[in-house]
Design an enzyme around this catalytic site. Structure first.
Site, mmCIF file in Angstrom:
data_model
loop_
_atom_site.group_PDB
_atom_site.id
_atom_site.type_symbol
_atom_site.label_atom_id
_atom_site.label_comp_id
_atom_site.label_asym_id
_atom_site.label_seq_id
_atom_site.Cartn_x
_atom_site.Cartn_y
_atom_site.Cartn_z
ATOM 1 N N ASP A 208 13.584 -3.173 -5.499
ATOM 2 C CA ASP A 208 13.876 -4.221 -4.499
ATOM 3 C C ASP A 208 14.419 -5.437 -5.238
ATOM 4 O O ASP A 208 13.811 -6.510 -5.238
ATOM 5 C CB ASP A 208 12.591 -4.593 -3.751
ATOM 6 C CG ASP A 208 12.065 -3.434 -2.939
ATOM 7 O OD1 ASP A 208 12.718 -3.040 -1.969
ATOM 8 O OD2 ASP A 208 11.004 -2.890 -3.299
ATOM 9 N N GLY B 226 9.199 -4.882 -8.670
ATOM 10 C CA GLY B 226 10.016 -3.741 -9.074
ATOM 11 C C GLY B 226 11.504 -3.998 -8.887
ATOM 12 O O GLY B 226 11.917 -4.650 -7.924
ATOM 13 N N HIS C 243 4.677 1.617 -7.901
ATOM 14 C CA HIS C 243 3.674 0.539 -7.878
ATOM 15 C C HIS C 243 2.789 0.615 -9.125
ATOM 16 O O HIS C 243 2.460 -0.388 -9.749
ATOM 17 C CB HIS C 243 2.743 0.681 -6.667
ATOM 18 C CG HIS C 243 3.411 0.610 -5.335
ATOM 19 N ND1 HIS C 243 3.541 1.699 -4.502
ATOM 20 C CD2 HIS C 243 3.978 -0.433 -4.677
ATOM 21 C CE1 HIS C 243 4.148 1.338 -3.388
ATOM 22 N NE2 HIS C 243 4.437 0.053 -3.471
ATOM 23 N N LEU D 219 0.515 3.660 -2.162
ATOM 24 C CA LEU D 219 0.970 3.471 -3.537
ATOM 25 C C LEU D 219 1.574 4.734 -4.135
ATOM 26 O O LEU D 219 1.129 5.842 -3.867
ATOM 27 C CB LEU D 219 -0.209 3.019 -4.409
ATOM 28 C CG LEU D 219 -0.909 1.743 -3.922
ATOM 29 C CD1 LEU D 219 -2.086 1.416 -4.831
ATOM 30 C CD2 LEU D 219 0.058 0.574 -3.858
ATOM 31 N N GLY E 101 0.803 -1.219 0.000
ATOM 32 C CA GLY E 101 0.000 0.000 0.000
ATOM 33 C C GLY E 101 0.834 1.265 0.000
ATOM 34 O O GLY E 101 2.022 1.249 -0.278
ATOM 35 N N VAL F 147 11.196 3.372 -10.784
ATOM 36 C CA VAL F 147 10.698 4.706 -11.157
ATOM 37 C C VAL F 147 11.343 5.715 -10.206
ATOM 38 O O VAL F 147 11.433 5.481 -8.998
ATOM 39 C CB VAL F 147 9.152 4.763 -11.056
ATOM 40 C CG1 VAL F 147 8.639 6.153 -11.410
ATOM 41 C CG2 VAL F 147 8.527 3.719 -11.979
ATOM 42 N N GLN G 245 7.583 -9.580 7.776
ATOM 43 C CA GLN G 245 8.834 -9.168 7.134
ATOM 44 C C GLN G 245 9.507 -7.985 7.837
ATOM 45 O O GLN G 245 10.512 -7.482 7.367
ATOM 46 C CB GLN G 245 8.617 -8.892 5.647
ATOM 47 C CG GLN G 245 7.759 -7.708 5.317
ATOM 48 C CD GLN G 245 7.383 -7.691 3.837
ATOM 49 O OE1 GLN G 245 6.551 -8.465 3.382
ATOM 50 N NE2 GLN G 245 7.988 -6.802 3.073
ATOM 51 N N SER H 295 7.740 4.110 -0.652
ATOM 52 C CA SER H 295 6.727 4.577 0.309
ATOM 53 C C SER H 295 7.419 5.224 1.507
ATOM 54 O O SER H 295 6.878 6.118 2.148
ATOM 55 C CB SER H 295 5.872 3.402 0.781
ATOM 56 O OG SER H 295 5.286 2.775 -0.333
HETATM 57 O O1 PAF Z 1 7.774 -5.144 -1.836
HETATM 58 C C1 PAF Z 1 6.790 -5.173 -1.074
HETATM 59 O O2 PAF Z 1 5.975 -4.259 -0.996
HETATM 60 C C2 PAF Z 1 6.594 -6.400 -0.181
HETATM 61 O O3 PAF Z 1 7.805 -6.922 0.225
HETATM 62 C C3 PAF Z 1 5.704 -7.478 -0.812
HETATM 63 C C4 PAF Z 1 6.336 -8.080 -2.058
HETATM 64 C C5 PAF Z 1 4.343 -6.892 -1.158
HETATM 65 C C6 PAF Z 1 5.486 -8.623 0.187
HETATM 66 O O4 PAF Z 1 4.886 -8.160 1.355
#
Ligand code: PAF
Length: 284
Positions: free
Chosen positions: A150, A147, A37, A33, A31, A176, A61, A186
């Site tokens: 990452d 993307g 994204h 965004l 989110g 981007v 995570q 974000s």
């Molecule tokens: O890159 C992200 O936003 C997150 O690591 C993902 C891939 C949505 C997993 O939670």
């Protein structure tokens, strides 16, 4: 735009969608965004018949000392952006849907997760692969859009998909950037004007590395020295790591002989930022 919060209901809906021979594209997000994204969403809308986006801030995570509690959220705005873009389906699970009581199964990818981000954030990738596998089992996509920003995450997920024989194509899409080169993230929302300016240290160091390679330097240690010196020009930044790795396997390399990722991570105040570029010594 259809919105689902429950795994079973989106699974049964997408099973019907897919049975018509429809190609499904999936963009997983946490989110808040931004155009990064949305570039993945656009790619899916262009190349697939049905686009699914998930919005879920995955607690697994984040380490206890990280920014889970303050991670930016604005679901109303996210849904507006996705609706305007023409997304077909949104998945919005909550924690008890994704991790019900008794949940005790984790997905762990090997050596690729033990370097770079994996050193600084040792539990991070297990959280990512566990949730992405669960999301892929829920969404049953043909193409998964991730993307390049990452890049290690994308390559870890690609490895999981390959090793576990999952019938999914992983597409890694370009980072981007703002006009001055700052990679969209974000987490940029945490940055004051001063920190935002200092955050340009990441792309400046990467460009210094790229330039050194253009001048014919191929030893990573020599390139890294120049990059560290450039990074050091930005006061108040703390470098976490610079890493040179093969673009497909993410295995660290000592010299640049083929397409190579230069990845960098650093702190602007309390905010940890990452960026990377792909260099190719043969291309000037
Ligand atoms: O890159 C992200 O936003 C997150 O690591 C993902 C891939 C949505 C997993 O939670």
């Amino acid at each position: 735009m259809k919105i689902y919060k429950k795994i079973k209901s989106i699974q049964s809906y997408l099973r019907k969608v897919a049975s018509d021979g429809i190609k499904i594209g999936f963009v997983p997000t946490m989110g808040y965004l931004h155009e990064g994204h949305l570039s993945l969403v656009d790619r899916s809308l262009k190349n697939c018949d049905h686009t699914v986006v998930s919005v879920y801030v995955n607690p697994m995570q984040f380490a206890p000392n990280e920014d889970l509690a303050r991670y930016p959220r604005d679901l109303k705005r996210d849904l507006k952006l996705l609706r305007e873009r023409g997304v077909d389906t949104v998945f919005l699970p909550n924690n008890s849907e994704m991790y019900p009581d008794g949940f005790d199964t984790y997905v762990s990818v090997g050596s690729i997760t033990k370097i770079g981000e994996g050193v600084s954030r040792p539990t991070h990738f297990n959280g990512v692969t566990t949730i992405v596998l669960k999301l892929l089992n829920t969404v049953r996509t043909d193409i998964l859009y991730l993307g390049q920003k990452d890049i290690q995450q994308a390559l870890v997920i690609k490895k999981m998909v390959k090793d576990l024989n999952m019938p999914v194509k992983v597409e890694i899409c370009p980072t981007v950037r703002e006009r001055d080169g700052l990679a969209l993230s974000s987490r940029n929302v945490y940055l004051s004007n001063e920190l935002r300016n200092n955050a340009l240290s990441l792309i400046s160091a990467l460009k210094t590395g790229e330039k050194a390679i253009r001048y014919g330097i191929i030893r990573c240690a020599a390139i890294e020295r120049r990059m560290r010196s450039k990074f050091g020009e930005f006061k108040g930044m703390k470098l976490d790591y610079i890493l040179f790795a093969d673009v497909k396997t993410f295995k660290p390399v000592k010299s640049i002989t083929g397409r190579t990722v230069i990845a960098i991570a650093g702190f602007a105040g309390r905010t940890r930022l990452i960026d990377n570029i792909i260099v190719n010594p043969g291309v000037r």
